[in-house]
Design an enzyme around this catalytic site. Sequence first.
Site, PDB file in Angstrom:
ATOM      1  N   ARG A  38      22.300-108.003 -60.345  1.00  0.00           N
ATOM      2  CA  ARG A  38      21.199-108.744 -60.732  1.00  0.00           C
ATOM      3  C   ARG A  38      20.267-109.168 -59.242  1.00  0.00           C
ATOM      4  O   ARG A  38      19.310-109.572 -59.197  1.00  0.00           O
ATOM      5  CB  ARG A  38      21.517-110.263 -61.397  1.00  0.00           C
ATOM      6  CG  ARG A  38      22.043-109.755 -62.728  1.00  0.00           C
ATOM      7  CD  ARG A  38      22.092-111.144 -63.510  1.00  0.00           C
ATOM      8  NE  ARG A  38      22.336-110.793 -64.844  1.00  0.00           N
ATOM      9  CZ  ARG A  38      22.641-111.668 -65.834  1.00  0.00           C
ATOM     10  NH1 ARG A  38      22.535-112.917 -65.522  1.00  0.00           N
ATOM     11  NH2 ARG A  38      22.633-111.230 -67.174  1.00  0.00           N
ATOM     12  N   ASP A 149      14.806-126.570 -68.945  1.00  0.00           N
ATOM     13  CA  ASP A 149      15.613-125.626 -68.755  1.00  0.00           C
ATOM     14  C   ASP A 149      15.709-125.566 -67.232  1.00  0.00           C
ATOM     15  O   ASP A 149      14.721-126.326 -66.667  1.00  0.00           O
ATOM     16  CB  ASP A 149      15.150-124.066 -69.079  1.00  0.00           C
ATOM     17  CG  ASP A 149      16.054-122.942 -69.122  1.00  0.00           C
ATOM     18  OD1 ASP A 149      16.518-122.564 -70.206  1.00  0.00           O
ATOM     19  OD2 ASP A 149      16.440-122.516 -67.933  1.00  0.00           O
TER      20      ASP A 149
HETATM   21  C1  LIG Z   1      21.315-117.990 -73.601  1.00  0.00           C
HETATM   22  S1  LIG Z   1      19.671-118.946 -73.154  1.00  0.00           S
HETATM   23  C2  LIG Z   1      19.806-119.777 -74.555  1.00  0.00           C
HETATM   24  C3  LIG Z   1      18.353-120.117 -75.219  1.00  0.00           C
HETATM   25  C4  LIG Z   1      18.314-120.825 -76.363  1.00  0.00           C
HETATM   26  N1  LIG Z   1      19.047-122.268 -76.321  1.00  0.00           N
HETATM   27  C5  LIG Z   1      18.728-120.180 -77.565  1.00  0.00           C
HETATM   28  O1  LIG Z   1      19.931-120.371 -78.056  1.00  0.00           O
HETATM   29  O2  LIG Z   1      18.245-119.003 -77.956  1.00  0.00           O
HETATM   30  C6  LIG Z   1      20.505-119.999 -72.027  1.00  0.00           C
HETATM   31  C7  LIG Z   1      19.688-120.920 -71.181  1.00  0.00           C
HETATM   32  O3  LIG Z   1      20.323-121.931 -70.694  1.00  0.00           O
HETATM   33  C8  LIG Z   1      19.842-121.976 -69.150  1.00  0.00           C
HETATM   34  N2  LIG Z   1      20.670-122.813 -68.473  1.00  0.00           N
HETATM   35  C9  LIG Z   1      21.708-122.256 -67.722  1.00  0.00           C
HETATM   36  N3  LIG Z   1      22.371-123.297 -67.095  1.00  0.00           N
HETATM   37  C10 LIG Z   1      21.745-124.171 -67.216  1.00  0.00           C
HETATM   38  C11 LIG Z   1      21.799-125.672 -66.597  1.00  0.00           C
HETATM   39  N4  LIG Z   1      22.598-126.059 -65.957  1.00  0.00           N
HETATM   40  N5  LIG Z   1      20.911-126.600 -66.958  1.00  0.00           N
HETATM   41  C12 LIG Z   1      19.754-126.310 -67.816  1.00  0.00           C
HETATM   42  N6  LIG Z   1      19.578-125.071 -68.326  1.00  0.00           N
HETATM   43  C13 LIG Z   1      20.557-124.069 -68.122  1.00  0.00           C
HETATM   44  C14 LIG Z   1      19.685-120.745 -68.754  1.00  0.00           C
HETATM   45  O4  LIG Z   1      18.618-120.812 -67.794  1.00  0.00           O
HETATM   46  C15 LIG Z   1      18.787-119.998 -70.228  1.00  0.00           C
HETATM   47  O5  LIG Z   1      17.650-119.995 -70.174  1.00  0.00           O
END
Ligand SMILES: C[S@@+](CC[C@H](N)C(=O)[O-])C[C@H]1O[C@@H](n2cnc3c(N)ncnc32)[C@H](O)[C@@H]1O
Length: 282
Positions: A38, A149
């Site tokens: 990455r 996010d």
């Molecule tokens: C796999 S995606 C899930 C998106 C959506 N909730 C779904 O289920 O389709 C996980 C998201 O969590 C966000 N994320 C990870 N750590 C985070 C944090 N500490 N605070 C806020 N968002 C976070 C990532 O940037 C990513 O966009």
Amino acid sequence: MNAPARIEDHTSARFRALMRELTGISLVATKVSLIEQRLRRRVQAHGLPDTETYLRRLLDGSLGEAEVRSVVDLITTNTTSFFREPDHFTFLRDQILPALLADAGRGRPRVKVWSAASSEGAEAFSAAMVLAEAERDGAAFDWAVLGTDISTAVLEKARSATYDAAQMQTVPRPLFRRYFMTSDDPELRDVVRVVPELRRRVRFHALNLMDFDYAVARDVSVIFLRNVLIYFDPSDKKKVVRRLRDHLAPGGFLIVGHAESMVVDCPGLVQIRPTIFRRVEP
Ligand SMILES: C[S@@+](CC[C@H](N)C(=O)[O-])C[C@H]1O[C@@H](n2cnc3c(N)ncnc32)[C@H](O)[C@@H]1O
């Protein structure tokens, strides 16, 4: 030519500790190759010989804060789709919304939905379509959707509300026709955009779930917290769920991903479906 230096164990451990502190994301030691993969472009962008050198400079602060934000963008997994785990949206339409409207008594109900790890916005806009459809069917209520996010890159995309046409496969046809615009320009044939009427009701801002305080109202009706807890350690999962609980209005709902329901064990939240919890007065 010398082989690029591999990432040393203590550098990898310090980097994982930094990511955990900043994002809550727990990168296991075995994922070093994923980290390398990455970060490859960033190593090249800085003209550095290998990931070890890049990480050392990131960790000693010499690459600056903006670089750390870029790394957070690269480390987060942003997979999402419209109407992902579709039973949640059916439940929102058939159970949650009628319950919230019935509970509102005689005033005009206001429904607030928060997509708390929104990625590029598909979850927030899916919820928005459900609410807009209910309104279209004659339900009288005000509503708004918030998406947050940690990743600035996905938030930018979410704010643009522009998606690949291929992502529309999971959007029911009538909803696609009502809530997305296409262009006659052949160059834009593969791109669609959410209509302004829906965009106006959905806002996005940056929020780190690891922060102690969230700048969000404390009367949210429905929180989607899906497919993000899986990346956190047990103690962080617990803290995040408790903090989010305090942003739910009494009777509000918390929806987690299908892989995550077991981790919600929180006073003041009762489980009403395997992945759906409701706030009761503690
Ligand atoms: C796999 S995606 C899930 C998106 C959506 N909730 C779904 O289920 O389709 C996980 C998201 O969590 C966000 N994320 C990870 N750590 C985070 C944090 N500490 N605070 C806020 N968002 C976070 C990532 O940037 C990513 O966009």
